[in-house]
Structures are given as C-alpha cells and as structure tokens.
Design an enzyme around this catalytic site. Structure first.
Site, mmCIF file in Angstrom:
data_model
loop_
_atom_site.group_PDB
_atom_site.id
_atom_site.type_symbol
_atom_site.label_atom_id
_atom_site.label_comp_id
_atom_site.label_asym_id
_atom_site.label_seq_id
_atom_site.Cartn_x
_atom_site.Cartn_y
_atom_site.Cartn_z
ATOM 1 N N ASP A 84 0.807 -1.220 0.000
ATOM 2 C CA ASP A 84 0.000 0.000 0.000
ATOM 3 C C ASP A 84 0.839 1.269 0.000
ATOM 4 O O ASP A 84 2.007 1.283 0.396
ATOM 5 C CB ASP A 84 -0.974 0.014 1.180
ATOM 6 C CG ASP A 84 -0.273 -0.120 2.529
ATOM 7 O OD1 ASP A 84 0.686 -0.904 2.629
ATOM 8 O OD2 ASP A 84 -0.692 0.554 3.495
ATOM 9 N N GLU A 151 -0.486 -2.084 5.179
ATOM 10 C CA GLU A 151 0.456 -2.029 6.300
ATOM 11 C C GLU A 151 0.395 -0.682 6.992
ATOM 12 O O GLU A 151 0.511 -0.601 8.218
ATOM 13 C CB GLU A 151 1.879 -2.310 5.803
ATOM 14 C CG GLU A 151 2.931 -2.303 6.900
ATOM 15 C CD GLU A 151 3.454 -0.912 7.235
ATOM 16 O OE1 GLU A 151 3.795 -0.674 8.419
ATOM 17 O OE2 GLU A 151 3.504 -0.037 6.343
#
Length: 427
Positions: A84, A151
């Site tokens: 991400d 994350e």
C-alpha cells in the site's frame, strides 16, 4: 550445493531480469493505491507469480496475495512484501511521479504516492520470485511469497490472518521481511531483538462549556485544557520514563473551535505513542490517562474526558537465532555493506503473520538513498535535514543499487534455509 553456490546460481539471472524489475518499480510508483484498495498492484503480483509457476491465492484479507513454490522436501520459508501507498502529494519531480488520487477510510479523496517504498518491496519480491522459480536445482523446500495489503493503517496483516491465511498456505518454519530506509543504497542492516516499536494511536475529547470569548468566567475553556494537557504530556517521557528506556509521546493533532470570539464546548487531541516493551507501554498509557483526567478535573470540566484507543501496532522483535543466520549470510554475500541496523522508532504489523503461525521471524533494512548524496550530507552533519525519510513527499529511492540489493537480500536470506546443503529445519 553450498549456500554460497545456491545464491550464485539463483542470482546468476539477475542481470537478465533487471530491466523488468526496474520497469515494474516505475509502473508501481506511478500507480500507487491506498490500503485495502491495492487491486491493480495485487493483480500484477498475482499475474507474475502465475507466470513463474507458483500456486497463487488472491483476495486474502481483501487484496492479499500468496504464491507457493515447492521443490521437494525441506524447510518452508515465507517472505513478505507490503503493497500500500500513502495519502501524500508527491514532490519528487521524477518522470514517473504519481498523479494518482485515492479515497481513504474517511471518504475523502486525496493525492496518493509511494512515500514509504512499498513499490520497492513489491518489485524486489517479484524479481526474487522469478529468479527462484528459474533456478530449479539450486534449492529445496517450499517457498511462500506473500504480498500484504494495508500495512500503513496497521490492519492488513490482521485482515489476512482473520481471513484464514494459516489454512491457505503451508506453515512456514520462518518468516522474513525487509524495508527500504533512508540509508545509502547498497546498505543492508540486521538487528536481533527489538527493532521496531509498538505504536498506539489515541483520540482524547476534552469536554468544556462553551461561551462568548468576552466572558470566559461563564465558560470552561477546553482550549486551555487542551494546551495544559499537551504541555504536561511532554513530561511522560522526560520525567516518568528512564533515560535508558526508549519511548515517544506525540500530540499530532489539536482541533477546537470555529471562531476567535467563541469558546467551544470541546477540544480533540490525537496522540501517537511508541514503546518497545509491554511494561513501558502500559506505564506510558496509564500516565497519559492520569494526566488527561487530572487536567480536566483541575479545569473544572463539566464531564469526564473521553479517551479512545484508535488502533495499535505490535512491536517487532527479531528472533536472535534467525537474525544471526541471516546476518551471517549477509556478511558473507555483501561484505562491508552489511551492518547492524539501528533501533527504529517506526512501527509495522508484519509480526502478526509469524505470530499467527507461532514461528520466529526477522525483519531487516536496505538503503535507498543515493550514496554520494548521503555521504555529502553525512560529511556536513545534515543527514536529518537533507535526506528525505519515509513518508516524506520527497522520498524517492534511487533505482540502483536499491532494487538489486533488495532482490539479492531476499535471495540470500531465503537460501540460508533453502539451499540444498542447508540441512536446516526450523531455526
């Protein structure tokens, strides 16, 4: 085949795939996606793994991807890459800079960029997975590569676990992960024990009694209450925590009021807390609550403050034996470029993956800064001012040797278990 020979056999194909790894990195950097929205990134990872012959599972925890490659009997090693990006407007000036936007959990659409290097992680993992698949006789055992969503918010690893990750892939003997950091490109650093802090995010709502700015005696001013809390909270680390015990308390947001002559009814603080052990964590969180409640009482607040725990990251504590094995392998392969990683105050959720399986892990760092630029800043004593860090809008790892180092580090670490002469099960 010795471990060194296995590494050489796997990495012999690196020159041939380097352009593809660099192209993938540039593509990912130009098309970042926020946590749990990494659909394009996950699809690219899954497509690549299928092409290399992996058993692929998609959609784990939303957008998580795993690939399994079996090469006979032997240890099972899992390696993780996070996917991400962040809600940051890119200011790198790169020709492949992001112009993407994305909608966050709050429903607001914002610019998005890979300001933390997860594009490096994905590109390196794909390159590593390709080399391992091609080197059919260089290793034995089972390789599990995992692409993790979300994350940054700290909920991606947990989402994969709650979606049955432990039943979807073979149980690993060890879990490995890396992160690009603002050290010179080519650098690799390991650390046994505590390496990343635990993190707690809190929201504190202080209740006052609103009124006219000209008549403060008729009100209870939550802005003053908030100011006193902010100042007093600085003493939690400086006066209640031993100087030898790392801890950070940051008030990152203060929100109150709508106009200069209006005393509002409430003020909202948002706090971030970083600690490395449960005893310190508990003591710091208790001190925060005590101070907030005491300041509210001292101000004559008409109601108790509300203290909400928004989310938390676990500490990352590297297993000593696993870390020693990886550190020895790095020293043999990278020579003087292998270092001891300093203690980091950032936080990660990666440890939830090995913890779900009940297995040891290690997490290391690789450098991404132009070595000459870093050396010049170090010479001037301005590293902290001149070298962009993770989450900066100017964070842009140099392509090489960053990507080569990331691919090599993954291979060297994995082959510490999977090389044909390792003879090693769990560490």
């Amino acid at each position: 085949m010795t471990a060194e020979a296995s590494v050489d056999a796997v990495l012999s194909g690196l020159d041939g795939i380097r352009p593809d790894v660099e192209d993938l990195y540039r593509d990912l950097h130009a098309h970042p996606e926020l946590g749990l929205a990494e659909h394009r990134t996950a699809a690219k990872a899954a497509e690549a793994l299928r092409g290399f012959g992996y058993e692929v599972t998609t959609g784990i925890g939303g957008t998580g991807v795993t690939g399994v490659l079996r090469r006979g009997s032997g240890p099972t090693v899992m390696l993780r890459a996070d996917m991400d990006a962040l809600p940051v407007r890119e200011a790198t000036g790169l020709p492949y800079a992001s112009t993407a936007t994305g909608t966050g959990a709050d429903g607001v659409r914002r610019p998005v960029m890979h300001a933390c290097g997860h594009d490096v992680h994905v590109a390196c993992m794909v390159g590593f997975a390709r080399l391992m698949a091609a080197a059919t006789g260089a290793w034995r055992g089972t390789l599990v590569v995992l692409f993790q969503p979300s994350e940054e918010p700290g909920d991606g690893a947990r989402a994969m676990v709650e979606d049955g990750l432990t039943d979807k892939v073979p149980r690993p003997d060890v879990v490995l992960a890396q992160h690009v950091l603002p050290y010179p490109a080519g650098y690799v650093g390991t650390r046994a024990g505590s390496v990343l802090s635990a993190a707690d995010n809190l929201r504190v709502t202080l209740r006052g009694r609103g009124g006219h700015g000209s008549a403060p005696q008729a009100a209870v001013d939550p802005v003053v209450m908030a100011a006193m809390c902010v100042l007093r909270l600085q003493t939690v680390v400086s006066r209640e925590t031993a100087a030898t015990t790392p801890a950070v308390v940051t008030v990152g947001s203060v929100q109150a009021g709508t106009g200069p002559n209006i005393i509002p009814d409430e003020a909202v603080l948002q706090l971030n807390v970083r600690t490395y052990d449960q005893e310190t964590r508990g003591r710091v969180l208790a001190a925060i609550e005590r101070i907030v409640r005491a300041e509210a009482q001292a101000s004559g607040a008409p109601a108790e403050p509300e203290i909400e725990h928004l989310n938390a990251f676990p500490p990352t504590v590297n297993d000593a034996d696993v870390t020693a094995r990886v550190a020895d392998a790095f020293a043999a392969h990278f020579g003087d470029a292998a270092h001891t990683l300093p203690l980091q105050t950032a936080s990660e959720d990666m440890s939830e993956l090995p913890n779900a399986f009940g297995v040891p892990y290690t997490y290391w760092g690789i450098g991404g800064t132009d070595p000459e630029r870093f050396a010049e800043a170090e010479r001037k004593g301005t590293v902290g001012q001149d070298i962009p860090t993770n989450h900066s809008s100017s964070f842009a790892p140099v392509l090489q040797p960053t990507l080569d180092t990331g691919v090599r580090a993954l291979a060297v670490a994995a082959l510490a278990w999977l090389s044909t002469d390792s003879g090693a099960g769990p560490a």
